[in-house]
Design a protein around this motif. Structure first.
Motif, PDB file in Angstrom:
ATOM      1  N   GLU A   1       0.841  -1.198   0.000  1.00  0.00           N
ATOM      2  CA  GLU A   1       0.000   0.000   0.000  1.00  0.00           C
ATOM      3  C   GLU A   1       0.882   1.256   0.000  1.00  0.00           C
ATOM      4  N   LEU A   2       1.945   1.240   0.786  1.00  0.00           N
ATOM      5  CA  LEU A   2       2.857   2.375   0.864  1.00  0.00           C
ATOM      6  C   LEU A   2       3.591   2.602  -0.458  1.00  0.00           C
ATOM      7  N   GLN A   3       3.815   1.535  -1.215  1.00  0.00           N
ATOM      8  CA  GLN A   3       4.487   1.669  -2.513  1.00  0.00           C
ATOM      9  C   GLN A   3       3.672   2.518  -3.499  1.00  0.00           C
ATOM     10  N   LYS A   4       2.403   2.694  -3.242  1.00  0.00           N
ATOM     11  CA  LYS A   4       1.581   3.556  -4.097  1.00  0.00           C
ATOM     12  C   LYS A   4       1.940   5.022  -3.903  1.00  0.00           C
ATOM     13  N   GLN A   5       2.592   5.340  -2.763  1.00  0.00           N
ATOM     14  CA  GLN A   5       2.939   6.720  -2.438  1.00  0.00           C
ATOM     15  C   GLN A   5       4.443   6.989  -2.517  1.00  0.00           C
ATOM     16  N   ILE A   6       5.239   5.983  -2.188  1.00  0.00           N
ATOM     17  CA  ILE A   6       6.697   6.140  -2.124  1.00  0.00           C
ATOM     18  C   ILE A   6       7.328   5.042  -2.975  1.00  0.00           C
ATOM     19  N   GLN A   7       8.336   5.430  -3.751  1.00  0.00           N
ATOM     20  CA  GLN A   7       8.987   4.452  -4.612  1.00  0.00           C
ATOM     21  C   GLN A   7      10.082   3.714  -3.834  1.00  0.00           C
ATOM     22  N   PHE A   8       9.892   2.411  -3.644  1.00  0.00           N
ATOM     23  CA  PHE A   8      10.883   1.551  -3.015  1.00  0.00           C
ATOM     24  C   PHE A   8      10.581   0.111  -3.379  1.00  0.00           C
ATOM     25  N   GLU A   9      11.562  -0.734  -3.197  1.00  0.00           N
ATOM     26  CA  GLU A   9      11.410  -2.169  -3.424  1.00  0.00           C
ATOM     27  C   GLU A   9      11.590  -2.882  -2.100  1.00  0.00           C
ATOM     28  N   PHE A  10      10.961  -4.047  -1.990  1.00  0.00           N
ATOM     29  CA  PHE A  10      11.242  -4.876  -0.830  1.00  0.00           C
ATOM     30  C   PHE A  10      11.235  -6.339  -1.242  1.00  0.00           C
ATOM     31  N   GLU A  11      12.046  -7.092  -0.552  1.00  0.00           N
ATOM     32  CA  GLU A  11      12.183  -8.527  -0.787  1.00  0.00           C
ATOM     33  C   GLU A  11      11.740  -9.242   0.479  1.00  0.00           C
ATOM     34  N   VAL A  12      11.002 -10.318   0.319  1.00  0.00           N
ATOM     35  CA  VAL A  12      10.566 -11.120   1.451  1.00  0.00           C
ATOM     36  C   VAL A  12      11.423 -12.380   1.489  1.00  0.00           C
ATOM     37  N   ILE A  13      12.050 -12.621   2.640  1.00  0.00           N
ATOM     38  CA  ILE A  13      12.881 -13.811   2.812  1.00  0.00           C
ATOM     39  C   ILE A  13      12.255 -14.688   3.883  1.00  0.00           C
ATOM     40  N   ASP A  14      12.009 -15.949   3.526  1.00  0.00           N
ATOM     41  CA  ASP A  14      11.440 -16.926   4.450  1.00  0.00           C
ATOM     42  C   ASP A  14      12.564 -17.421   5.364  1.00  0.00           C
ATOM     43  N   ILE A  15      12.459 -17.113   6.647  1.00  0.00           N
ATOM     44  CA  ILE A  15      13.533 -17.483   7.578  1.00  0.00           C
ATOM     45  C   ILE A  15      13.662 -18.994   7.733  1.00  0.00           C
ATOM     46  N   ASP A  16      12.583 -19.745   7.442  1.00  0.00           N
ATOM     47  CA  ASP A  16      12.641 -21.195   7.605  1.00  0.00           C
ATOM     48  C   ASP A  16      13.554 -21.867   6.582  1.00  0.00           C
ATOM     49  N   SER A  17      14.032 -21.111   5.599  1.00  0.00           N
ATOM     50  CA  SER A  17      14.957 -21.661   4.607  1.00  0.00           C
ATOM     51  C   SER A  17      16.407 -21.633   5.095  1.00  0.00           C
ATOM     52  N   ASP A  18      16.647 -21.028   6.260  1.00  0.00           N
ATOM     53  CA  ASP A  18      18.012 -20.877   6.763  1.00  0.00           C
ATOM     54  C   ASP A  18      18.016 -20.982   8.289  1.00  0.00           C
ATOM     55  N   PRO A  19      18.623 -22.039   8.848  1.00  0.00           N
ATOM     56  CA  PRO A  19      18.636 -22.210  10.311  1.00  0.00           C
ATOM     57  C   PRO A  19      19.213 -21.007  11.061  1.00  0.00           C
ATOM     58  N   GLU A  20      20.180 -20.311  10.471  1.00  0.00           N
ATOM     59  CA  GLU A  20      20.760 -19.136  11.123  1.00  0.00           C
ATOM     60  C   GLU A  20      19.726 -18.013  11.247  1.00  0.00           C
TER      61      GLU A  20
END
Length: 83
Positions: free
Chosen positions: A24-43
């Protein structure tokens, strides 16, 4: 382009809420975001397990911006700092 990383996991209602808020915020401000699933990495599980979702900067040492819910004030302060 400003870029963020959100650490989360599948079937997490708080993660879905933060993703929706960011989109929703991307409609007002230009930025990118990436979603990382933490369950793919034990650390990542060890680091973030019960604190998800966690939003961090995608540059440098990945400073934490907020967790659990999107904090508009903290995100605005981050964006002001990286302009």
């Amino acid at each position: 382009m400003k870029k963020l990383i959100m650490y989360g996991r599948r079937d997490c209602h708080l993660c879905q809420e933060m993703i929706a808020s960011l989109q929703e915020l991307q409609k007002q401000i230009q930025f990118e975001f990436e979603v990382i699933d933490i369950d793919s990495d034990p650390e990542l599980v060890s680091q973030y397990n019960e604190r998800i979702p966690v939003l961090v900067s995608a540059t440098g040492k990945q400073d934490e911006i907020c967790h659990y819910y999107l904090d508009d004030v903290a995100l605005d302060a981050y964006f002001a700092k990286v302009r």
